[in-house]
Design an enzyme around this catalytic site. Sequence first.
Site, PDB file in Angstrom:
ATOM      1  CD1 TRP A 133      -2.118  -2.068   0.228  1.00  0.00           C
ATOM      2  CD2 TRP A 133      -3.004  -1.363   2.161  1.00  0.00           C
ATOM      3  NE1 TRP A 133      -3.161  -2.914   0.540  1.00  0.00           N
ATOM      4  CE2 TRP A 133      -3.723  -2.498   1.723  1.00  0.00           C
ATOM      5  CE3 TRP A 133      -3.381  -0.755   3.354  1.00  0.00           C
ATOM      6  CZ2 TRP A 133      -4.795  -3.028   2.443  1.00  0.00           C
ATOM      7  CZ3 TRP A 133      -4.449  -1.280   4.077  1.00  0.00           C
ATOM      8  CH2 TRP A 133      -5.149  -2.397   3.609  1.00  0.00           C
ATOM      9  N   GLY A 192       4.375   1.413 -11.312  1.00  0.00           N
ATOM     10  CA  GLY A 192       3.540   2.616 -11.321  1.00  0.00           C
ATOM     11  C   GLY A 192       3.439   3.302 -12.673  1.00  0.00           C
ATOM     12  CB  SER A 205       2.117  -2.024 -14.416  1.00  0.00           C
ATOM     13  OG  SER A 205       2.690  -0.738 -14.235  1.00  0.00           O
ATOM     14  N   GLY A 224       1.115  -2.876  -6.388  1.00  0.00           N
ATOM     15  CA  GLY A 224       1.097  -1.552  -5.781  1.00  0.00           C
ATOM     16  C   GLY A 224      -0.267  -0.899  -5.971  1.00  0.00           C
ATOM     17  N   GLY A 225      -0.380  -0.059  -6.987  1.00  0.00           N
ATOM     18  CA  GLY A 225      -1.593   0.731  -7.212  1.00  0.00           C
ATOM     19  C   GLY A 225      -2.901  -0.053  -7.164  1.00  0.00           C
TER      20      GLY A 225
HETATM   21  P1  13P Z   1       2.500  -0.864  -9.180  1.00  0.00           P
HETATM   22  O1  13P Z   1       1.681  -2.130  -9.109  1.00  0.00           O
HETATM   23  O2  13P Z   1       1.746   0.357  -8.797  1.00  0.00           O
HETATM   24  O3  13P Z   1       3.238  -0.770 -10.468  1.00  0.00           O
HETATM   25  O4  13P Z   1       3.637  -1.005  -8.015  1.00  0.00           O
HETATM   26  C1  13P Z   1       4.406  -2.151  -7.961  1.00  0.00           C
HETATM   27  C2  13P Z   1       5.179  -2.133  -6.701  1.00  0.00           C
HETATM   28  O5  13P Z   1       6.069  -1.316  -6.510  1.00  0.00           O
HETATM   29  C3  13P Z   1       4.823  -3.112  -5.668  1.00  0.00           C
HETATM   30  O6  13P Z   1       5.783  -3.163  -4.651  1.00  0.00           O
END
Ligand code: 13P
Length: 256
Positions: A13, A180, A219, A240-241
Amino acid sequence: MSTAPKTLIAGNWKMYKTEAQAVELAAALSAGLRDSLPEDREVLLLPPFTALKAVAETIRGQRLFLGGQNFYPSAEGAFTGEVAPFMLADAGCTHALVGHSERRHILKESDRFIAQKTAFGLQAGLHMILCVGETLDQRTHGSVENVLKGQLRLGLAEVNKDGVTPDRLTIAYEPVWAIGTGKVAQTEDIVAAHDLVRKTLEDSFPHCGDKIRILYGGSVKPDNAGAILALDNVNGVLVGGASLQVDSFTAIASAV
Ligand code: 13P
């Protein structure tokens, strides 16, 4: 011989969610995943420090694990602004991240510091997730193999190799340029990187390197998670997102 660990779906998160928002998301995820999470999967939530305890209480008794995004490699001491592994455990954490690209690149953490954290976290009883990954510049210059092998060798340098088991160590391959950005790595790049990580793990840990989980991160979304999870040597995802919303993270956790 131990059996292979379950596929791990981890939600990082990062620096998002107040305590109240975190509790709301954790409660919705617990409810959403109760029936839809396949038996061969487990889910890990990595909220910010300020929400750990409240999320721990929210997910108590559910099939969800809790982890810290960071810690300082010491039992206690005069380290202003830092948190010890034992404090994470006290807040309900079983897991912790180390070597995330945002800490390597924004917080300027060195391989040596990452190595200390990996070893100290394991000694402290945490399941460590060591993140590795190349920048776009390193990929363009054909250095992926050197970068990944170097980060693994250095990051694991202080670990007591014989004591490692697949339920205590996980590697996450996160190409920096895919984090990201919405630019997920090509299938063949993920397979090649995970193959390289697998071979390095088998060399370093002859007793269990074939079973240590390797997660892909960068991603990951509901529409690509199923295909990524089906690839060779992909034993889970670090999200992440898309882990910040109940619908997208639930869809990823149950994607086939
Ligand atoms: P995203 O899924 O937002 O690309 O981030 C990946 C991440 O850094 C998970 O630790």
